[in-house]
Write a protein that holds these residues in place. Structure first.
Motif, PDB file in Angstrom:
ATOM      1  N   GLU A 188      55.055  58.429  33.300  1.00  0.00           N
ATOM      2  CA  GLU A 188      54.207  57.976  32.193  1.00  0.00           C
ATOM      3  C   GLU A 188      55.049  57.472  31.024  1.00  0.00           C
ATOM      4  N   CYS A 189      54.715  56.279  30.570  1.00  0.00           N
ATOM      5  CA  CYS A 189      55.518  55.691  29.500  1.00  0.00           C
ATOM      6  C   CYS A 189      54.650  54.908  28.530  1.00  0.00           C
ATOM      7  N   GLY A 190      55.217  54.595  27.399  1.00  0.00           N
ATOM      8  CA  GLY A 190      54.506  53.866  26.350  1.00  0.00           C
ATOM      9  C   GLY A 190      54.605  52.366  26.546  1.00  0.00           C
ATOM     10  N   ASP A 191      53.975  51.642  25.633  1.00  0.00           N
ATOM     11  CA  ASP A 191      53.869  50.192  25.754  1.00  0.00           C
ATOM     12  C   ASP A 191      55.229  49.497  25.792  1.00  0.00           C
ATOM     13  N   ALA A 209      48.129  47.799  32.687  1.00  0.00           N
ATOM     14  CA  ALA A 209      48.826  49.087  32.834  1.00  0.00           C
ATOM     15  C   ALA A 209      47.838  50.195  32.532  1.00  0.00           C
ATOM     16  N   LEU A 210      47.976  51.303  33.235  1.00  0.00           N
ATOM     17  CA  LEU A 210      47.057  52.417  33.051  1.00  0.00           C
ATOM     18  C   LEU A 210      47.798  53.717  33.333  1.00  0.00           C
ATOM     19  N   ASN A 211      47.529  54.723  32.513  1.00  0.00           N
ATOM     20  CA  ASN A 211      48.085  56.048  32.800  1.00  0.00           C
ATOM     21  C   ASN A 211      47.230  56.721  33.868  1.00  0.00           C
TER      22      ASN A 211
END
Ligand SMILES: *[C@@H]1O[C@H](CO)[C@@H](O)[C@H](O)[C@H]1NC(C)=O
Ligand SMILES: *[C@@H]1O[C@H](CO)[C@@H](O)[C@H](O)[C@H]1NC(C)=O
Ligand SMILES: *[C@@H]1O[C@H](CO)[C@@H](O)[C@H](O)[C@H]1NC(C)=O
Length: 230
Positions: A188-191, A209-211
């Protein structure tokens, strides 16, 4: 004195002859490492010959028994279930169909391959540096043994482990047809990090993109549409 030496030399030569003979017989008895042809013909888009030599040490244990044991474990089944849920979402988005040709890069032991097969996708190719027959064949993700444009969907849940991310991505893009998609899942990562990964795909456009939760882990799914810009 001389007789002693002569006797000694004689004995020495007997010993040498015996050792030589035994070695020779052992060499004769040893079966040659001949490669036998694979029992199933490789898929037409595979470029490399597959030989049974690769897996000869493993054939000491019957493979189907080993797999049966592995595949019946709760851990295995839970992971496959998780991948099934993940790919169901791809069906719902219209990115995956039963007749899609799918490539799973760095497929590990093949959970995703089994999940896709169980969902109804027949043509799934899993590759990894170490093979896990029959689900995963051996190939280098940085040098895929496939022709250009042969897959509809390229997937990898282990992109983050790629030694050369640029090369990994360009091989995925090369083997997926224009209009097809590449789906990668990373921790899981940020923009910002998503942007970095998206930028590696020089021949694709960003679809989203989706978590997500995959195999119990919080991950980010990134989908790219392959375009093959000149
Ligand atoms: C895909 O295959 C599965 C399993 O064979 C089947 O249940 C499902 O209906 C198929 N889906 C479509 C859209 O044909
Ligand atoms: C995913 O979660 C991270 C926090 O861990 C957040 O920064 C990011 O914006 C989320 N990404 C998406 C696409 O929702
Ligand atoms: C992008 O696609 C074109 C056409 O298929 C190809 O010539 C080029 O090498 C690709 N670029 C990369 C970075 O893979």
């Amino acid at each position: 004195m001389e007789r002693h030496i002569q006797m000694f030399l004689k004995r020495l030569s007997y010993v040498s002859i015996t050792i030589g003979t035994i070695t020779f017989i052992l060499l004769l008895l040893k079966t040659p490492d001949t490669c036998v042809a694979p029992d199933s013909p490789p898929k037409p888009h595979l470029r490399f010959p597959k030989s049974s030599c690769d897996s000869s040490p493993r054939e000491l244990l019957p493979l189907h028994k080993k797999n049966k044991r592995l595949w019946s474990t709760k851990t295995w089944q839970n992971k496959v279930q998780s991948f099934s849920n993940f790919f169901r979402a791809c069906y719902q988005m219209g990115l995956l169909h039963n007749d899609s040709k799918v490539l799973c890069v760095s497929a590990g032991a093949g959970h995703e391959v089994m999940a896709l097969n169980q969902l109804g996708v027949a043509d799934v190719t899993g590759i990894e540096l170490l093979d896990s027959p029959p689900l995963v064949s051996r190939a280098d993700p940085h040098n895929l043994p496939f022709f250009d444009d042969v897959f509809d969907l390229g997937f990898s849940a282990h992109f983050a482990k790629a030694m050369f991310p640029n090369r990994f991505v360009s091989e995925m893009e090369r083997t997926v047809r224009a209009g097809g998609v590449c789906v990668v899942v990373v921790d899981e990562c940020g923009d910002e990090e998503v942007r970095e990964i998206v930028d590696l795909f020089t021949n694709s456009s960003f679809l989203g993109a989706l978590n997500v939760t995959l195999t119990g882990l919080r991950m980010t799914r990134i989908i790219m549409k392959v375009q093959h810009l000149p």
